[in-house]
Design a protein around this motif. Structure first.
Motif, mmCIF file in Angstrom:
data_model
loop_
_atom_site.group_PDB
_atom_site.id
_atom_site.type_symbol
_atom_site.label_atom_id
_atom_site.label_comp_id
_atom_site.label_asym_id
_atom_site.label_seq_id
_atom_site.Cartn_x
_atom_site.Cartn_y
_atom_site.Cartn_z
ATOM 1 N N SER A 149 0.838 -1.194 0.000
ATOM 2 C CA SER A 149 0.000 0.000 0.000
ATOM 3 C C SER A 149 0.879 1.252 0.000
ATOM 4 C CB SER A 149 -0.911 0.013 1.229
ATOM 5 O OG SER A 149 -0.154 0.243 2.399
ATOM 6 N N ARG A 164 2.048 2.370 -9.907
ATOM 7 C CA ARG A 164 1.069 2.698 -8.867
ATOM 8 C C ARG A 164 -0.299 2.579 -9.532
ATOM 9 N NH1 ARG A 164 3.404 6.549 -7.093
ATOM 10 N NH2 ARG A 164 3.923 6.076 -4.917
ATOM 11 N N GLU A 165 -1.152 1.742 -8.989
ATOM 12 C CA GLU A 165 -2.430 1.505 -9.659
ATOM 13 C C GLU A 165 -3.559 1.325 -8.657
ATOM 14 O OE1 GLU A 165 -1.937 -2.035 -11.970
ATOM 15 O OE2 GLU A 165 -1.038 -3.134 -10.323
ATOM 16 N N ARG A 166 -4.764 1.700 -9.095
ATOM 17 C CA ARG A 166 -5.949 1.516 -8.262
ATOM 18 C C ARG A 166 -6.558 0.148 -8.577
ATOM 19 N NH1 ARG A 166 -8.376 4.965 -5.146
ATOM 20 N NH2 ARG A 166 -7.464 6.802 -6.128
ATOM 21 N N SER A 206 -6.569 -2.892 0.539
ATOM 22 C CA SER A 206 -8.034 -2.937 0.552
ATOM 23 C C SER A 206 -8.573 -2.681 1.950
ATOM 24 C CB SER A 206 -8.528 -4.293 0.036
ATOM 25 O OG SER A 206 -8.134 -4.482 -1.307
ATOM 26 N N ALA A 209 -8.340 1.031 2.678
ATOM 27 C CA ALA A 209 -9.293 1.855 1.930
ATOM 28 C C ALA A 209 -10.681 1.792 2.549
ATOM 29 C CB ALA A 209 -9.340 1.392 0.468
ATOM 30 N N ASP A 259 -14.270 -0.132 -12.045
ATOM 31 C CA ASP A 259 -13.505 0.895 -11.357
ATOM 32 C C ASP A 259 -14.198 1.273 -10.050
ATOM 33 O OD1 ASP A 259 -11.666 0.966 -13.399
ATOM 34 O OD2 ASP A 259 -12.626 2.641 -14.441
ATOM 35 N N GLU A 261 -14.260 4.245 -7.161
ATOM 36 C CA GLU A 261 -13.848 5.569 -6.708
ATOM 37 C C GLU A 261 -13.384 5.489 -5.252
ATOM 38 O OE1 GLU A 261 -16.940 8.400 -7.292
ATOM 39 O OE2 GLU A 261 -17.217 7.919 -9.415
ATOM 40 N N THR A 265 -5.386 1.447 -3.432
ATOM 41 C CA THR A 265 -4.281 1.705 -4.340
ATOM 42 C C THR A 265 -3.091 0.855 -3.941
ATOM 43 O OG1 THR A 265 -4.985 3.989 -4.722
ATOM 44 C CG2 THR A 265 -2.702 3.460 -5.247
#
Length: 293
Positions: A149, A164-166, A206, A209, A259, A261, A265
């Protein structure tokens, strides 16, 4: 005392058999047994307790084994450094790769490196980011691709960010959310999830988040690999949160990647030791970073 005798001791300790050790070292068993017996006489201790059916290393053997491995590693390093001075990279490297690596095409990277440095022996290990970072710090691994993370970067190792990706929400084609192209993270409240084991680096993004969003998340299924997670999502049993590239074109026929919102990440790093790394390790890191741009 010869390096070959040390190699025989290491082989017997790992194989727990003089026969298998001899096969591994490509010598006849009588020659291997003679060399170990000669070493025991020289040292004045028994390295192995053995019968016709059983071989066990003794406490004296355990003490000798640790230093034998260190001596063999030092000898191999000396050969590699001498070869590097003349422009040839030799030796061995061990590389760690997480199950969900997407930033690097690992087979292609290994292929390029082998083509450039065919004298280097390559070992590949699959596992978790925390274990890999610890292994690099302890000198048991040369480099690894990690997934962590944003808030928990690796420590005690040299790193370069590769991507770096969501993460996306992955559901089966018959899931009620399958028709959506984008979700708010709160719309996943109440869903069952499949994820990596609790506390593992693959799951932490996860968990963080959902914690930041003030949402309780129920992980019903735990898995150590992305393929099993995708299969569970495919059956409509749970939602998976994974990097977009993990869901292949074939998967997308019966899975949907959505996706999210404010979703999790993940950062992928190349990690290595910058303390006295071997020529082979330095060459591998340079090769990966050059291809990654």
């Amino acid at each position: 005392m010869e390096l070959q005798q040390m190699r025989y001791v290491v082989a017997v300790s790992e194989e727990r058999s003089f026969t298998r050790a001899a096969e591994r070292c490509r010598v006849v068993q009588s020659a291997l047994s003679h060399q170990i017996a000669a070493l025991e006489r020289e040292l004045g201790v028994r390295l192995f307790a053995r019968t016709s059916r059983r071989v066990e290393i003794t406490p004296a053997g355990e003490a000798f084994l640790e230093q034998a491995r260190a001596s063999l590693a030092a000898a191999e390093r000396a050969v590699a450094e001498a070869a590097a001075a003349s422009g040839e990279v030799r030796g061995a490297i061990t590389i760690g790769v997480i199950p969900t690596v997407t930033a690097v095409d690992i087979p292609a990277a290994l292929g390029r490196f082998h083509g450039a440095h065919p004298a280097v022996r390559i070992g590949l290990r699959s596992g978790g980011s925390d274990d890999f970072a610890a292994a690099i710090r302890a000198g048991r691994m040369d480099a690894a691709v990690l997934g962590l993370s944003d808030s928990t970067p690796p420590t005690g190792v040299a790193v370069r960010v590769l991507a770096r990706e969501r993460l996306v929400a992955v559901v089966g084609e018959r899931h009620p959310l399958a028709g959506r192209r984008r979700l708010r993270i709160d719309e996943l409240a109440g869903e069952a999830f499949v994820d990596f084991p609790e506390g593992s680096p693959g799951r932490i993004p996860s968990d963080l988040a959902f914690l930041a969003a003030g949402i309780r998340r129920e992980v019903v299924f735990e898995a150590t690999g992305a393929d099993l997670m995708l299969d569970i999502a495919r059956q409509g049993l749970a939602v998976a949160l994974l990097p977009p590239a993990v869901v292949s074109a074939d998967d997308r026929r019966d899975l949907r990647a959505i996706d999210v919102e404010a979703g999790p990440t993940r950062v992928e790093y190349l990690a290595w030791s910058d303390f006295n790394s071997s020529p082979a390790a330095r060459a591998f890191v340079d090769s990966v970073l050059a291809s990654a741009g």
